[in-house]
Design a protein around this motif. Structure first.
Motif: not given
Length: 210
Positions: A47-57, A70-79, A86-89
Motif C-alpha cells: 500500500x506504499x504511496x496510497x496514504x500520501x497520494x495527492x488528493x483526488x488520485x 499501516x497501523x495493523x503492521x505496528x501491532x506488536x510489543x513496544x510499537x 490510528x489517529x492518522x487513519x
C-alpha cells in the motif's frame, strides 16, 4: 507481441480497475492477505504511496484502508507509533465519516488502541464509532481462512460486488470464461460458501473485500 500479451494478462484491464475504484483497492486487499500471513513488511509495501497520494488520485475509502494496514503492521510489543497511525487513519476518515473500515475483522487486533483513540475524539465519526464498538463488544470473530486465496482469486473476489458477469470478468482479466469459473469454484471452496452473495459477505467479514 507475445510479451505484450503476457503483460496485459498479468493485470486487470481498465474496466475492472474502474469498478474497483482504482488499483488501490486490489493493493489493500492484497495487503490484508499479507498481514494475515504475518508478512507485515510486504503488506506495508503493497500500500506504499496510497496514504500520501495527492488528493483526488486515491479514493478516500482506499486511503483509510491503506492507513489501517499501516497501523495493523505496528501491532506488536513496544510499537510506539500505533496510536499515531490510528489517529492518522481516523483523521483521514473523519471528513466522510467512514466508520466501517475500523470494524473489519482485519483490524480486530487494533481494538484496544482503537477504543483509546476513539474515546479521545469529539467529532461525529468518534461518536459513531463509540456506539458501533459498544454494539460489537462480545460479538464472535469470523473464523479465518485455513487456505489463503491466491492473488488472482483475491482480485476476482474483489470484483464480485460489481455484479460483473463471468464473461465481463474474463474479458477484463484476459482469460477464458472457464478459467474464471475455475477461480470462482476455488474461491467458494476456500470461503466455505456456494454463491457470489455469500462470497462477498464472507470476504467482508474477513476484511478482504471493502
Amino acid at each position: 507481441r507475445a510479451l505484450d500479451d503476457e503483460a496485459r494478462a498479468a493485470r486487470p484491464a481498465r474496466g475492472t480497475r474502474e469498478r474497483l475504484g482504482g488499483t488501490g483497492t486490489v493493493a489493500v486487499c492484497t495487503a490484508r492477505e499479507l498481514l494475515a500471513a504475518g508478512r507485515t513488511g510486504a503488506a506495508v509495501r503493497a500500500v506504499s504511496g496510497l496514504v500520501d497520494a495527492p488528493d483526488g488520485e486515491v479514493d478516500p475509502l482506499v486511503r483509510v484502508e491503506a492507513a489501517l494496514v499501516e497501523a495493523c503492521a505496528l501491532v506488536r510489543p513496544g510499537a510506539r507509533r500505533l496510536d499515531a497511525a490510528l489517529r492518522r487513519a481516523l483523521d483521514l476518515a473523519a471528513p466522510e465519516r467512514l466508520a466501517r473500515p475500523f470494524l473489519s475483522v482485519a483490524v480486530h487486533t487494533l481494538r484496544p488502541a482503537l477504543v483509546r483513540a476513539v474515546a479521545a475524539r469529539r467529532d461525529e465519526l468518534g461518536e459513531r464509532l463509540r456506539g458501533m464498538l459498544d454494539r460489537a463488544e462480545g460479538a464472535p470473530e469470523p473464523v479465518p481462512l485455513v487456505e489463503p486465496l491466491t492473488e488472482r482469486e483475491l482480485a476476482i473476489l474483489v470484483v464480485l460486488p460489481s455484479m460483473a458477469s463471468n464473461v465481463e470478468i474474463a474479458e477484463d482479466f484476459f482469460v477464458s470464461v472457464n478459467t474464471v469459473k475455475a477461480h470462482l469454484k476455488s474461491v467458494y471452496r476456500k470461503l466455505g460458501v456456494s454463491s457470489r452473495r455469500d462470497a462477498v459477505r464472507r470476504g467482508r467479514e474477513l476484511g478482504v473485500v471493502p
